[in-house]
Design a protein around this motif. Structure first.
Motif: not given
Length: 347
Positions: A186-194, A121-128
């Motif tokens: 899938s979605k990316f977990r905000e690991f900066a808050q881990d 989720q949230g991946l930019a179209t150009e990166h996809l």
């Protein structure tokens, strides 16, 4: 100091590159980051640029074990299998041999990670689109199910060390991609808050930063208890005492203990809501001082270092000949400011 530590994406990338000791690779990949970049897009861009770098120098190859029934003998003949399956009827023999191939484990992990990112989720179209095109270049490389065990099996050498940087990104993505209710997404977990994950990252970053940018000898150091144990059982119960960072020069020694918590102080509601330094952190520093040995036992400097975003804290103390400092480093500022402030702490 009560807010969460919010670190800009660009600074997270710097922290990772320092912690992994991959500054040269960071410059090769050359990822542009701005305020709108998200973690999935950051790591997608790293893998895209890194894979393009591999394309220029050539994907790594290695000898891969193969097993085949063939009329052209090669490698080692598997006689037991040949007898069991009556090889005389088929006119072929089972052989084990090694073949030079691009289907090595590190290429398979890279392909699997890029494919997982395309479903994030949230991946930019150009990166996809770029990841999808790159995955087509891996058509001859077998798919693999990623796991902790798979990452532990990778073996690299001096000539393919660039893969190590990309595989560290792949492993980080693997541990932080979470499945969603939507199948295949899938979605990316905000690991900066881990807290636990970021504590290890913060410590490794500070240690490698000083190793790169100062003349100090930088390492972790074991400090042994002065307590005399009554027996072996009692001795085994004492916890290991190891510094996060020890900086040593000919004239100075500094022990830094890194604490990734946005709250360097604790509030005592029974005492009129007064803020004090965290007891456990102070006791830990005091244990270091009480058990130090050698030429720096009486003069070693101590520092507790916390991350912060906009609430600096500085407190200085002295115990005998020891200087004790409580400091914060603002991780929500442009990187040159972080660089300057960290050097000032040990100047």
């Amino acid at each position: 100091m009560r807010e969460r530590v919010k670190i800009p994406i660009e600074n997270i990338y710097y922290l990772l590159c320092y912690a992994w000791d991959k500054l040269a690779e960071k410059d090769i990949v050359a990822v542009a980051v701005d305020d709108t970049t998200t973690l999935p897009n950051l790591f997608a861009r790293v893998l895209i640029n890194g894979t393009h770098h591999l394309l220029k120098r050539g994907f790594d190859r290695g000898y891969v074990p193969e097993h085949e029934w063939t009329a052209r003998l090669r490698g080692r003949i598997c006689f037991k299998e040949a007898f069991e399956r009556n090889a005389t009827v088929t006119g072929r023999l089972p052989c084990d041999y090694d073949e030079l191939s691009y289907n090595v484990l590190h290429n398979r992990i890279l392909k699997a990670t890029m494919r997982r990112l395309t479903r994030t989720q949230g991946l930019a179209t150009e990166h996809l689109e770029e990841l999808t095109q790159l995955c087509r270049l891996f058509s001859d490389i077998q798919d693999i199910e990623l796991s902790n065990r798979v990452f532990g099996q990778v073996q690299l050498h001096r000539n393919n060390q660039f893969y190590d940087f990309l595989l560290k990104v792949c492993e980080l993505v693997f541990h932080n991609l979470l499945v969603t209710e939507k199948p295949g997404v899938s979605k990316f977990r905000e690991f900066a808050q881990d807290r636990q994950q970021m504590a290890a990252l913060f410590e490794a970053f500070i240690r490698n930063f000083y190793r790169v940018h100062t003349q100090y000898v930088v390492k972790r150091e074991d400090i042994y208890w002065h307590w005399i144990a009554a027996d072996q059982v009692a001795a085994g119960l004492l916890p290991k005492m190891q510094t996060d960072i020890s900086l040593t020069s000919k004239t100075r020694k500094i022990i830094i203990d890194c604490k990734f918590t946005p709250e360097a102080t604790q509030r005592h509601f029974m005492a009129g809501e007064a803020d004090t330094l965290r007891s456990a952190h102070i006791f830990q520093i005091n244990a270091y001082m009480d058990n130090l040995e050698g030429e720096w036992a009486e003069t070693c400097e101590m520092m507790l270092l916390y991350p912060t975003v906009d609430s600096p804290l500085a407190a200085d103390y002295r115990h005998k000949e020891h200087k004790i400092r409580i400091r914060t480093i603002n991780l929500n500022q442009p990187w040159p400011g972080i660089h300057k402030d960290l050097l000032a702490l040990v100047a």
